[in-house]
Design a protein around this motif. Structure first.
Motif, PDB file in Angstrom:
ATOM      1  N   ALA A  86       0.829  -1.212   0.000  1.00 53.99           N
ATOM      2  CA  ALA A  86       0.000   0.000   0.000  1.00 53.99           C
ATOM      3  C   ALA A  86       0.856   1.252   0.000  1.00 53.99           C
ATOM      4  O   ALA A  86       0.575   2.210  -0.731  1.00 53.99           O
ATOM      5  N   ARG A  87       1.889   1.265   0.787  1.00 58.51           N
ATOM      6  CA  ARG A  87       2.777   2.439   0.848  1.00 58.51           C
ATOM      7  C   ARG A  87       3.513   2.621  -0.475  1.00 58.51           C
ATOM      8  O   ARG A  87       3.715   3.743  -0.933  1.00 58.51           O
ATOM      9  N   LEU A  88       3.894   1.522  -1.094  1.00 57.15           N
ATOM     10  CA  LEU A  88       4.599   1.583  -2.375  1.00 57.15           C
ATOM     11  C   LEU A  88       3.727   2.246  -3.438  1.00 57.15           C
ATOM     12  O   LEU A  88       4.179   3.135  -4.147  1.00 57.15           O
ATOM     13  N   VAL A  89       2.470   1.823  -3.539  1.00 54.02           N
ATOM     14  CA  VAL A  89       1.607   2.405  -4.581  1.00 54.02           C
ATOM     15  C   VAL A  89       1.009   3.754  -4.176  1.00 54.02           C
ATOM     16  O   VAL A  89       0.777   4.595  -5.043  1.00 54.02           O
ATOM     17  N   ASP A  90       0.759   3.972  -2.897  1.00 49.73           N
ATOM     18  CA  ASP A  90       0.119   5.217  -2.472  1.00 49.73           C
ATOM     19  C   ASP A  90       1.092   6.374  -2.279  1.00 49.73           C
ATOM     20  O   ASP A  90       0.714   7.532  -2.446  1.00 49.73           O
ATOM     21  N   ALA A  91       2.350   6.080  -1.930  1.00 51.91           N
ATOM     22  CA  ALA A  91       3.316   7.146  -1.657  1.00 51.91           C
ATOM     23  C   ALA A  91       4.454   7.210  -2.673  1.00 51.91           C
ATOM     24  O   ALA A  91       4.883   8.292  -3.052  1.00 51.91           O
ATOM     25  N   VAL A  92       4.945   6.078  -3.122  1.00 53.39           N
ATOM     26  CA  VAL A  92       6.091   6.072  -4.038  1.00 53.39           C
ATOM     27  C   VAL A  92       5.652   6.295  -5.482  1.00 53.39           C
ATOM     28  O   VAL A  92       6.225   7.131  -6.182  1.00 53.39           O
ATOM     29  N   VAL A  93       4.647   5.576  -5.939  1.00 59.98           N
ATOM     30  CA  VAL A  93       4.183   5.701  -7.330  1.00 59.98           C
ATOM     31  C   VAL A  93       3.843   7.148  -7.698  1.00 59.98           C
ATOM     32  O   VAL A  93       4.249   7.616  -8.765  1.00 59.98           O
ATOM     33  N   PRO A  94       3.141   7.912  -6.859  1.00 58.47           N
ATOM     34  CA  PRO A  94       2.838   9.294  -7.228  1.00 58.47           C
ATOM     35  C   PRO A  94       4.068  10.179  -7.412  1.00 58.47           C
ATOM     36  O   PRO A  94       4.008  11.198  -8.098  1.00 58.47           O
ATOM     37  N   GLU A  95       5.188   9.804  -6.827  1.00 62.48           N
ATOM     38  CA  GLU A  95       6.422  10.583  -6.950  1.00 62.48           C
ATOM     39  C   GLU A  95       7.123  10.383  -8.292  1.00 62.48           C
ATOM     40  O   GLU A  95       8.028  11.132  -8.635  1.00 62.48           O
ATOM     41  N   ILE A 121      -5.644   0.026  -8.004  1.00 58.33           N
ATOM     42  CA  ILE A 121      -4.312  -0.416  -7.587  1.00 58.33           C
ATOM     43  C   ILE A 121      -3.492   0.788  -7.150  1.00 58.33           C
ATOM     44  O   ILE A 121      -2.956   0.814  -6.054  1.00 58.33           O
ATOM     45  N   VAL A 122      -3.409   1.787  -8.024  1.00 61.86           N
ATOM     46  CA  VAL A 122      -2.685   3.020  -7.693  1.00 61.86           C
ATOM     47  C   VAL A 122      -3.707   4.121  -7.426  1.00 61.86           C
ATOM     48  O   VAL A 122      -4.885   3.979  -7.768  1.00 61.86           O
ATOM     49  N   PRO A 123      -3.282   5.234  -6.831  1.00 59.04           N
ATOM     50  CA  PRO A 123      -4.225   6.344  -6.637  1.00 59.04           C
ATOM     51  C   PRO A 123      -4.831   6.779  -7.981  1.00 59.04           C
ATOM     52  O   PRO A 123      -4.168   6.734  -9.017  1.00 59.04           O
ATOM     53  N   ASP A 124      -6.085   7.206  -7.945  1.00 58.60           N
ATOM     54  CA  ASP A 124      -6.777   7.597  -9.178  1.00 58.60           C
ATOM     55  C   ASP A 124      -5.994   8.620  -9.988  1.00 58.60           C
ATOM     56  O   ASP A 124      -5.983   8.564 -11.219  1.00 58.60           O
ATOM     57  N   ALA A 125      -5.326   9.549  -9.337  1.00 53.87           N
ATOM     58  CA  ALA A 125      -4.568  10.583 -10.048  1.00 53.87           C
ATOM     59  C   ALA A 125      -3.398  10.006 -10.834  1.00 53.87           C
ATOM     60  O   ALA A 125      -2.882  10.650 -11.740  1.00 53.87           O
ATOM     61  N   CYS A 126      -2.990   8.772 -10.514  1.00 53.20           N
ATOM     62  CA  CYS A 126      -1.861   8.122 -11.194  1.00 53.20           C
ATOM     63  C   CYS A 126      -2.310   7.019 -12.147  1.00 53.20           C
ATOM     64  O   CYS A 126      -1.489   6.424 -12.833  1.00 53.20           O
ATOM     65  N   ALA A 127      -3.587   6.732 -12.161  1.00 50.39           N
ATOM     66  CA  ALA A 127      -4.117   5.630 -12.973  1.00 50.39           C
ATOM     67  C   ALA A 127      -4.218   6.043 -14.441  1.00 50.39           C
ATOM     68  O   ALA A 127      -4.732   7.117 -14.756  1.00 50.39           O
ATOM     69  N   VAL A 128      -3.752   5.188 -15.325  1.00 47.79           N
ATOM     70  CA  VAL A 128      -3.784   5.488 -16.755  1.00 47.79           C
ATOM     71  C   VAL A 128      -5.162   5.255 -17.368  1.00 47.79           C
ATOM     72  O   VAL A 128      -5.413   5.682 -18.483  1.00 47.79           O
ATOM     73  N   ASP A 129      -6.043   4.592 -16.642  1.00 48.14           N
ATOM     74  CA  ASP A 129      -7.368   4.297 -17.183  1.00 48.14           C
ATOM     75  C   ASP A 129      -8.443   5.272 -16.709  1.00 48.14           C
ATOM     76  O   ASP A 129      -9.626   5.061 -16.935  1.00 48.14           O
ATOM     77  N   ILE A 130      -8.023   6.355 -16.053  1.00 47.83           N
ATOM     78  CA  ILE A 130      -8.963   7.375 -15.586  1.00 47.83           C
ATOM     79  C   ILE A 130      -8.500   8.727 -16.099  1.00 47.83           C
ATOM     80  O   ILE A 130      -7.330   9.086 -15.973  1.00 47.83           O
ATOM     81  N   ASP A 131      -9.414   9.472 -16.664  1.00 50.86           N
ATOM     82  CA  ASP A 131      -9.135  10.848 -17.080  1.00 50.86           C
ATOM     83  C   ASP A 131      -9.735  11.743 -16.004  1.00 50.86           C
ATOM     84  O   ASP A 131     -10.929  12.038 -16.027  1.00 50.86           O
ATOM     85  N   ILE A 132      -8.907  12.149 -15.051  1.00 45.28           N
ATOM     86  CA  ILE A 132      -9.349  12.946 -13.907  1.00 45.28           C
ATOM     87  C   ILE A 132     -10.028  14.232 -14.369  1.00 45.28           C
ATOM     88  O   ILE A 132     -11.077  14.609 -13.854  1.00 45.28           O
ATOM     89  N   GLU A 133      -9.452  14.903 -15.347  1.00 41.81           N
ATOM     90  CA  GLU A 133     -10.017  16.171 -15.810  1.00 41.81           C
ATOM     91  C   GLU A 133     -11.394  15.959 -16.421  1.00 41.81           C
ATOM     92  O   GLU A 133     -12.320  16.727 -16.171  1.00 41.81           O
ATOM     93  N   ALA A 134     -11.575  14.909 -17.223  1.00 39.47           N
ATOM     94  CA  ALA A 134     -12.878  14.646 -17.843  1.00 39.47           C
ATOM     95  C   ALA A 134     -13.907  14.246 -16.772  1.00 39.47           C
ATOM     96  O   ALA A 134     -15.061  14.629 -16.845  1.00 39.47           O
ATOM     97  N   ASP A 135     -13.459  13.469 -15.782  1.00 35.11           N
ATOM     98  CA  ASP A 135     -14.366  13.018 -14.725  1.00 35.11           C
ATOM     99  C   ASP A 135     -14.817  14.161 -13.827  1.00 35.11           C
ATOM    100  O   ASP A 135     -15.896  14.124 -13.250  1.00 35.11           O
ATOM    101  N   SER A 136     -13.979  15.204 -13.702  1.00 36.15           N
ATOM    102  CA  SER A 136     -14.340  16.290 -12.801  1.00 36.15           C
ATOM    103  C   SER A 136     -14.964  17.489 -13.548  1.00 36.15           C
ATOM    104  O   SER A 136     -15.287  18.477 -12.921  1.00 36.15           O
ATOM    105  N   ALA A 137     -15.102  17.376 -14.849  1.00 32.94           N
ATOM    106  CA  ALA A 137     -15.691  18.482 -15.618  1.00 32.94           C
ATOM    107  C   ALA A 137     -17.167  18.642 -15.264  1.00 32.94           C
ATOM    108  O   ALA A 137     -17.892  17.673 -15.078  1.00 32.94           O
ATOM    109  N   VAL A 138     -17.587  19.878 -15.168  1.00 33.63           N
ATOM    110  CA  VAL A 138     -18.983  20.178 -14.855  1.00 33.63           C
ATOM    111  C   VAL A 138     -19.711  20.412 -16.173  1.00 33.63           C
ATOM    112  O   VAL A 138     -19.264  21.176 -17.020  1.00 33.63           O
ATOM    113  N   VAL A 139     -20.814  19.740 -16.336  1.00 36.17           N
ATOM    114  CA  VAL A 139     -21.628  19.900 -17.538  1.00 36.17           C
ATOM    115  C   VAL A 139     -22.619  21.036 -17.281  1.00 36.17           C
ATOM    116  O   VAL A 139     -23.373  21.009 -16.321  1.00 36.17           O
ATOM    117  N   ALA A 140     -22.615  22.053 -18.159  1.00 34.38           N
ATOM    118  CA  ALA A 140     -23.498  23.211 -17.959  1.00 34.38           C
ATOM    119  C   ALA A 140     -24.785  23.037 -18.710  1.00 34.38           C
ATOM    120  O   ALA A 140     -24.940  22.382 -19.653  1.00 34.38           O
TER     121      ALA A 140
END
Length: 140
Positions: A86-95, A121-140
């Protein structure tokens, strides 16, 4: 169940992915120091493949020794860091600053497992299968 047993069950086709990742996160893994550095200079041993930085991790010293032997480097000391998965993927991978995952027991053809940089497996911000910006976009 320990990580090596969970890997074996998963590789046999009867494992549960969530249980495998849970066991990986709870396991104490041995990660060799890059360049054999005892003082932490140079970081952790890894390899770049397909645009992904893979950290080498081992479930015990015997698995790490098989890796050293496979590399023709069994005659040198292998300093390592003992760290929870957990520490390896949560703290080291983001670095890393790019896609990174963990390769467990890579010298064991029947007992190796890759934990790629994907959600769950890794934090969402580091996951290649998630587009954080698209997921957090607000639809007007």
């Amino acid at each position: 169940m320990e990580l090596t047993a969970e890997i074996a069950v998963f590789r046999a086709g009867t494992g549960d992915p969530a249980r495998l990742v849970g066991e990986f996160r709870r396991a104490v893994l041995l990660v060799p120091r890059a360049g054999g550095s005892v003082d932490g200079e140079g970081g952790l041993m890894s390899a770049l493949s397909g645009g992904i930085r893979w950290f080498y991790a081992f479930t015990d010293e015997a698995a790490m020794a098989r890796f050293a032997e496979a590399r023709g480097e069994a005659d040198r000391e292998w300093p390592y860091l003992a760290i929870l998965g957990a520490r390896l993927v949560d703290a080291v991978v983001p670095e890393v600053g790019g896609p990174a995952g963990v390769a467990v027991n890579v010298a064991d053809p029947e007992g190796s497992m890759l934990f790629p940089p994907v959600a769950g497996i890794v934090p969402d911000a580091c996951a290649v299968d998630i587009d954080i910006e698209a997921d957090s976009a607000v639809v007007a």
